[in-house]
Design a protein around this motif. Structure first.
Motif, PDB file in Angstrom:
ATOM      1  N   ASN A  54    -145.327  21.736 -26.523  1.00 24.82           N
ATOM      2  CA  ASN A  54    -145.048  20.118 -26.625  1.00 24.82           C
ATOM      3  C   ASN A  54    -145.524  19.720 -25.126  1.00 24.82           C
ATOM      4  N   LEU A  55    -146.475  20.516 -24.420  1.00 28.24           N
ATOM      5  CA  LEU A  55    -146.751  20.216 -23.115  1.00 28.24           C
ATOM      6  C   LEU A  55    -148.084  19.036 -23.355  1.00 28.24           C
ATOM      7  N   ASN A  56    -148.089  18.230 -22.479  1.00 26.97           N
ATOM      8  CA  ASN A  56    -149.336  17.240 -22.835  1.00 26.97           C
ATOM      9  C   ASN A  56    -150.699  17.982 -22.242  1.00 26.97           C
ATOM     10  N   LYS A  57    -151.770  17.577 -22.526  1.00 26.70           N
ATOM     11  CA  LYS A  57    -153.018  18.286 -22.644  1.00 26.70           C
ATOM     12  C   LYS A  57    -153.269  18.635 -21.009  1.00 26.70           C
ATOM     13  N   PRO A  95    -138.536  33.769 -26.856  1.00 27.47           N
ATOM     14  CA  PRO A  95    -140.004  33.706 -27.102  1.00 27.47           C
ATOM     15  C   PRO A  95    -140.193  32.275 -28.032  1.00 27.47           C
ATOM     16  N   LYS A  96    -139.249  32.047 -28.777  1.00 27.85           N
ATOM     17  CA  LYS A  96    -139.408  30.703 -29.582  1.00 27.85           C
ATOM     18  C   LYS A  96    -139.070  29.434 -28.893  1.00 27.85           C
ATOM     19  N   GLU A  97    -138.153  29.721 -27.948  1.00 24.39           N
ATOM     20  CA  GLU A  97    -138.114  28.484 -26.955  1.00 24.39           C
ATOM     21  C   GLU A  97    -139.341  28.090 -25.903  1.00 24.39           C
ATOM     22  N   LEU A  98    -139.924  29.242 -25.477  1.00 24.72           N
ATOM     23  CA  LEU A  98    -141.030  29.155 -24.798  1.00 24.72           C
ATOM     24  C   LEU A  98    -142.476  28.559 -25.645  1.00 24.72           C
ATOM     25  N   ARG A 125    -131.866  20.311 -22.351  1.00 25.34           N
ATOM     26  CA  ARG A 125    -131.231  20.996 -20.975  1.00 25.34           C
ATOM     27  C   ARG A 125    -131.939  20.315 -19.876  1.00 25.34           C
ATOM     28  N   GLU A 126    -133.302  19.950 -20.074  1.00 25.08           N
ATOM     29  CA  GLU A 126    -134.159  19.446 -19.055  1.00 25.08           C
ATOM     30  C   GLU A 126    -134.370  17.929 -19.395  1.00 25.08           C
ATOM     31  N   CYS A 127    -133.643  17.349 -20.025  1.00 26.67           N
ATOM     32  CA  CYS A 127    -133.889  15.984 -20.446  1.00 26.67           C
ATOM     33  C   CYS A 127    -133.496  14.852 -19.246  1.00 26.67           C
TER      34      CYS A 127
END
Length: 89
Positions: free
Chosen positions: A63-66, A54-57, A31-33
């Motif tokens: 998957n965030l970068n460092k 909670p699973k989506e969060l 949805r954010e693609c």
């Protein structure tokens, strides 16, 4: 008619890897693609944003970068979140 159907096995693999269903890249949900076309703003106007499960969060944060993870950690410290010690069970 262009129908792109993903099998349950393909969906499970993408979820396991934490990748976008649309572009198959990590770091965001479909949805954010960024490859998604323009959206109809009238459709969501005035409606509150969907609350993440909670699973989506968890998947999003994982998957965030460092740099983004460090930014999130700094923000959480500023907002009063404290690191808790893990307990042995």
């Amino acid at each position: 008619m262009d129908v792109s159907v993903m099998t349950a096995k393909e969906q499970a693999e993408l979820i396991r890897k934490g990748t976008c269903f649309r572009c198959k890249q990590r770091g965001h949900l479909s949805r954010e693609c960024p490859q998604k076309g323009p959206t109809n703003q009238n459709k969501t106007q005035g409606q509150p944003n969907k609350k993440w499960t909670p699973k989506e969060l968890y998947t999003h944060i994982r998957n965030l970068n460092k740099d983004k993870k460090d930014e999130l950690a700094d923000l959480m410290v500023k907002m009063g979140f404290e690191e808790k010690e893990e307990k042995d069970f």
